[in-house]
Design an enzyme around this catalytic site. Sequence first.
Site, PDB file in Angstrom:
ATOM      1  N   ASP A  42       0.815  -1.216   0.000  1.00  0.00           N
ATOM      2  CA  ASP A  42       0.000   0.000   0.000  1.00  0.00           C
ATOM      3  C   ASP A  42       0.853   1.274   0.000  1.00  0.00           C
ATOM      4  O   ASP A  42       0.380   2.336   0.388  1.00  0.00           O
ATOM      5  CB  ASP A  42      -0.970  -0.013   1.196  1.00  0.00           C
ATOM      6  CG  ASP A  42      -0.241  -0.187   2.513  1.00  0.00           C
ATOM      7  OD1 ASP A  42       0.990  -0.380   2.474  1.00  0.00           O
ATOM      8  OD2 ASP A  42      -0.900  -0.127   3.566  1.00  0.00           O
ATOM      9  N   HIS A 245      22.848   2.759 -19.450  1.00  0.00           N
ATOM     10  CA  HIS A 245      21.806   3.044 -18.463  1.00  0.00           C
ATOM     11  C   HIS A 245      22.107   2.348 -17.130  1.00  0.00           C
ATOM     12  O   HIS A 245      21.199   1.817 -16.484  1.00  0.00           O
ATOM     13  CB  HIS A 245      20.424   2.647 -18.994  1.00  0.00           C
ATOM     14  CG  HIS A 245      19.953   3.543 -20.096  1.00  0.00           C
ATOM     15  ND1 HIS A 245      18.931   3.221 -20.964  1.00  0.00           N
ATOM     16  CD2 HIS A 245      20.371   4.780 -20.472  1.00  0.00           C
ATOM     17  CE1 HIS A 245      18.756   4.203 -21.828  1.00  0.00           C
ATOM     18  NE2 HIS A 245      19.616   5.164 -21.551  1.00  0.00           N
ATOM     19  N   ASP A 262      25.740  10.830 -14.572  1.00  0.00           N
ATOM     20  CA  ASP A 262      24.685  11.431 -15.396  1.00  0.00           C
ATOM     21  C   ASP A 262      23.502  11.629 -14.463  1.00  0.00           C
ATOM     22  O   ASP A 262      22.832  10.668 -14.083  1.00  0.00           O
ATOM     23  CB  ASP A 262      24.347  10.483 -16.559  1.00  0.00           C
ATOM     24  CG  ASP A 262      23.302  11.058 -17.526  1.00  0.00           C
ATOM     25  OD1 ASP A 262      22.639  12.051 -17.174  1.00  0.00           O
ATOM     26  OD2 ASP A 262      23.152  10.492 -18.616  1.00  0.00           O
ATOM     27  N   ASP A 273      19.920  17.907 -17.202  1.00  0.00           N
ATOM     28  CA  ASP A 273      20.449  16.602 -17.621  1.00  0.00           C
ATOM     29  C   ASP A 273      21.940  16.795 -17.899  1.00  0.00           C
ATOM     30  O   ASP A 273      22.312  17.228 -18.987  1.00  0.00           O
ATOM     31  CB  ASP A 273      19.682  16.130 -18.869  1.00  0.00           C
ATOM     32  CG  ASP A 273      20.120  14.751 -19.335  1.00  0.00           C
ATOM     33  OD1 ASP A 273      20.953  14.117 -18.666  1.00  0.00           O
ATOM     34  OD2 ASP A 273      19.613  14.325 -20.395  1.00  0.00           O
ATOM     35  N   HIS A 352      24.963   5.872 -29.244  1.00  0.00           N
ATOM     36  CA  HIS A 352      23.734   6.611 -28.957  1.00  0.00           C
ATOM     37  C   HIS A 352      23.704   7.942 -29.700  1.00  0.00           C
ATOM     38  O   HIS A 352      24.677   8.319 -30.358  1.00  0.00           O
ATOM     39  CB  HIS A 352      23.537   6.795 -27.444  1.00  0.00           C
ATOM     40  CG  HIS A 352      24.631   7.540 -26.745  1.00  0.00           C
ATOM     41  ND1 HIS A 352      24.801   8.898 -26.847  1.00  0.00           N
ATOM     42  CD2 HIS A 352      25.615   7.112 -25.911  1.00  0.00           C
ATOM     43  CE1 HIS A 352      25.823   9.269 -26.094  1.00  0.00           C
ATOM     44  NE2 HIS A 352      26.346   8.210 -25.527  1.00  0.00           N
ATOM     45  N   HIS A 356      18.899  15.433 -27.202  1.00  0.00           N
ATOM     46  CA  HIS A 356      17.436  15.341 -27.239  1.00  0.00           C
ATOM     47  C   HIS A 356      16.882  16.635 -26.680  1.00  0.00           C
ATOM     48  O   HIS A 356      17.567  17.343 -25.943  1.00  0.00           O
ATOM     49  CB  HIS A 356      16.945  14.135 -26.409  1.00  0.00           C
ATOM     50  CG  HIS A 356      17.562  14.054 -25.045  1.00  0.00           C
ATOM     51  ND1 HIS A 356      17.061  14.748 -23.965  1.00  0.00           N
ATOM     52  CD2 HIS A 356      18.661  13.393 -24.587  1.00  0.00           C
ATOM     53  CE1 HIS A 356      17.812  14.491 -22.909  1.00  0.00           C
ATOM     54  NE2 HIS A 356      18.801  13.689 -23.236  1.00  0.00           N
ATOM     55  N   HIS A 363      13.547  13.415 -21.822  1.00  0.00           N
ATOM     56  CA  HIS A 363      13.515  13.279 -23.279  1.00  0.00           C
ATOM     57  C   HIS A 363      12.226  13.975 -23.699  1.00  0.00           C
ATOM     58  O   HIS A 363      11.170  13.372 -23.779  1.00  0.00           O
ATOM     59  CB  HIS A 363      13.537  11.809 -23.694  1.00  0.00           C
ATOM     60  CG  HIS A 363      14.812  11.127 -23.272  1.00  0.00           C
ATOM     61  ND1 HIS A 363      14.916   9.788 -23.056  1.00  0.00           N
ATOM     62  CD2 HIS A 363      16.041  11.639 -23.000  1.00  0.00           C
ATOM     63  CE1 HIS A 363      16.156   9.497 -22.685  1.00  0.00           C
ATOM     64  NE2 HIS A 363      16.854  10.603 -22.638  1.00  0.00           N
ATOM     65  N   GLU A 386      25.535  15.507 -25.852  1.00  0.00           N
ATOM     66  CA  GLU A 386      26.098  14.492 -24.976  1.00  0.00           C
ATOM     67  C   GLU A 386      26.843  13.376 -25.710  1.00  0.00           C
ATOM     68  O   GLU A 386      26.485  12.203 -25.599  1.00  0.00           O
ATOM     69  CB  GLU A 386      24.992  13.890 -24.123  1.00  0.00           C
ATOM     70  CG  GLU A 386      23.742  13.448 -24.894  1.00  0.00           C
ATOM     71  CD  GLU A 386      22.696  12.846 -23.950  1.00  0.00           C
ATOM     72  OE1 GLU A 386      23.027  11.892 -23.232  1.00  0.00           O
ATOM     73  OE2 GLU A 386      21.553  13.341 -23.940  1.00  0.00           O
ATOM     74  N   TYR A 390      32.835   4.736 -25.535  1.00  0.00           N
ATOM     75  CA  TYR A 390      32.728   3.631 -24.580  1.00  0.00           C
ATOM     76  C   TYR A 390      33.527   2.461 -25.126  1.00  0.00           C
ATOM     77  O   TYR A 390      33.178   1.902 -26.170  1.00  0.00           O
ATOM     78  CB  TYR A 390      31.254   3.244 -24.390  1.00  0.00           C
ATOM     79  CG  TYR A 390      30.372   4.463 -24.149  1.00  0.00           C
ATOM     80  CD1 TYR A 390      30.181   4.959 -22.855  1.00  0.00           C
ATOM     81  CD2 TYR A 390      29.790   5.153 -25.213  1.00  0.00           C
ATOM     82  CE1 TYR A 390      29.405   6.093 -22.635  1.00  0.00           C
ATOM     83  CE2 TYR A 390      29.022   6.284 -25.004  1.00  0.00           C
ATOM     84  CZ  TYR A 390      28.828   6.749 -23.718  1.00  0.00           C
ATOM     85  OH  TYR A 390      28.080   7.875 -23.504  1.00  0.00           O
ATOM     86  N   ARG A 408      31.366  10.211 -21.135  1.00  0.00           N
ATOM     87  CA  ARG A 408      30.323  11.033 -21.764  1.00  0.00           C
ATOM     88  C   ARG A 408      30.404  12.409 -21.114  1.00  0.00           C
ATOM     89  O   ARG A 408      30.656  12.518 -19.902  1.00  0.00           O
ATOM     90  CB  ARG A 408      28.935  10.412 -21.566  1.00  0.00           C
ATOM     91  CG  ARG A 408      27.812  11.252 -22.135  1.00  0.00           C
ATOM     92  CD  ARG A 408      26.465  10.509 -22.282  1.00  0.00           C
ATOM     93  NE  ARG A 408      25.877  10.079 -21.022  1.00  0.00           N
ATOM     94  CZ  ARG A 408      25.879   8.837 -20.555  1.00  0.00           C
ATOM     95  NH1 ARG A 408      26.474   7.879 -21.237  1.00  0.00           N
ATOM     96  NH2 ARG A 408      25.315   8.531 -19.412  1.00  0.00           N
ATOM     97  N   GLU A 410      27.970  15.849 -21.037  1.00  0.00           N
ATOM     98  CA  GLU A 410      26.630  16.297 -21.438  1.00  0.00           C
ATOM     99  C   GLU A 410      26.305  17.653 -20.830  1.00  0.00           C
ATOM    100  O   GLU A 410      26.400  17.839 -19.613  1.00  0.00           O
ATOM    101  CB  GLU A 410      25.582  15.274 -20.965  1.00  0.00           C
ATOM    102  CG  GLU A 410      24.151  15.693 -21.253  1.00  0.00           C
ATOM    103  CD  GLU A 410      23.128  14.606 -20.939  1.00  0.00           C
ATOM    104  OE1 GLU A 410      23.392  13.753 -20.063  1.00  0.00           O
ATOM    105  OE2 GLU A 410      22.060  14.616 -21.578  1.00  0.00           O
TER     106      GLU A 410
HETATM  107  N1  GLY Z   1      20.030  10.976 -18.682  1.00  0.00           N
HETATM  108  C1  GLY Z   1      19.369  10.546 -19.832  1.00  0.00           C
HETATM  109  C2  GLY Z   1      20.001  11.045 -21.027  1.00  0.00           C
HETATM  110  O1  GLY Z   1      21.097  11.566 -20.969  1.00  0.00           O
HETATM  111  O2  GLY Z   1      19.449  11.014 -22.084  1.00  0.00           O
HETATM  112 MN    MN Z   2      21.915  12.424 -19.234  1.00  0.00          MN
HETATM  113 MN    MN Z   3      20.488  13.386 -22.009  1.00  0.00          MN
END
Ligand code: GLY
Ligand code: MN
Ligand code: MN
Length: 441
Positions: A42, A245, A262, A273, A352, A356, A363, A386, A390, A408, A410
């Site tokens: 609950d 991820h 991240d 982000d 990737h 975005h 996103h 970003e 890798y 990365r 970003e």
């Molecule tokens: N943190 C999600 C992305 O960078 O798209």
């Molecule tokens: Mn990110």
């Molecule tokens: Mn991002």
Amino acid sequence: MPAPAAAELAEYAARRAALIKAMGPDGLAIIPSAREVIRNRDSHYRFRQDSDFLYLSGFQEPDSVLVLAPGNQDGEFLMFVRARDAAREIWDGRRAGPEGAVSQYGADQAFVIDELDKQLQGLLSGRRRVFYTFGEHPEWDPKIAAVVREIREVSRRGAAAPTDFVALETTLHEQRLIKTEAELKLIRHACQVTAGAHVRAMQATQPGGWEWAVAAEIHHEFERHDMQCGYGSIVGGGENACILHYKENESQLNNGDLLLIDAGGEYRGYTADITRTFPINGRYSGAQKEVYEVVLAAQLAAIATLTAGNASSRPHEVATKALTEGMVALGLLEGDVDTLIAEGKHRQFYMHGTGHWLGLDVHDVGRYKLDGVARNFEPGMVMTVEPGLYIAPGTEGVDPRFHGIGIRIEDDVLVTGGAPEVLTSGVPKAVAEVEALMAGR
Ligand code: GLY
Ligand code: MN
Ligand code: MN
């Protein structure tokens, strides 16, 4: 969250007016709120309002529906909300009720949510286009479908039934893509606090520490500014950075490894982000620095393309080219850069996209292409940039000193009438700046 102040109410009203204009006089928008979600038994997850619903109303309760009915004599902005309930409010918290929806949120008329079942037929009759996204609200889909069927039955005798159900992407989501000044104020704040959280994480990182403990530094910084995570934080040391991820955040931090973070804080619904990748002991190794400089150069080149009039696909093209040149220079790939890209060989190390839209959703909504062609940047759009590299552990044919390096970088960038504005510049990314910050720990 407190009820909106007068200026905020005016902002929401302007957003609704713009949507009503885009819908036309025979349109009707039905926008359900989010619902509470059980975490276990609950206990619920923390409530997060549906972004479209929040954008149009500022209303933060579940089990509600907002209706925009252009030209409706009893008012164009209708809300259907939970009834006041003294007993439930003692347990679960305050409710605005229909009276509050009118007095605090500016609804022209408001009703308890159960009323919507009864009013749907009247609301939908005579409307040609209904702005409602089927498939996302299982509790409303069958009701709306049933009412439309009933109106069709009756329509043989006069009343017109809706003919088009329109997803929100060509109207509301186009609107959300171009941020207003009020939105930018919130986004700037989210970006500024998030940058501070990354700085704090860098300062708190030590060999022998733990990913979860560094995550806690970030989250403390968010929460002490009345913010939460806009998405699940990724805090990945060493080769964990190669898992795009990664969310376990469970490993110990090794001397000599990098740490990729991240994480973005959400303020009044708007998230930042940011990703940074920095050395756990404060000094990038030779191999780490070589890879890092490639990613940084790619990121700076990509950011420079975020100017009004440029195709929104430019950042990815520019980053991909710079990264692939770097892959060749580092000996990760061999061959002609354009051919490698055409054959998709770069994807082994850069799999990737480069960015975005960013806003109420990490996103965020907004189309990337119009009629199949990448749309151009316009002032008021916010996009992440970003790029990353890798190099999975044990990658064959790659110098072992690069193995397990994942990087990365970003930032969140606003398209303006002039140069791109980096909203997240409060956290360093140049090698010397990162090392200087960490030397001061
Ligand atoms: N943190 C999600 C992305 O960078 O798209
Ligand atoms: Mn990110
Ligand atoms: Mn991002």
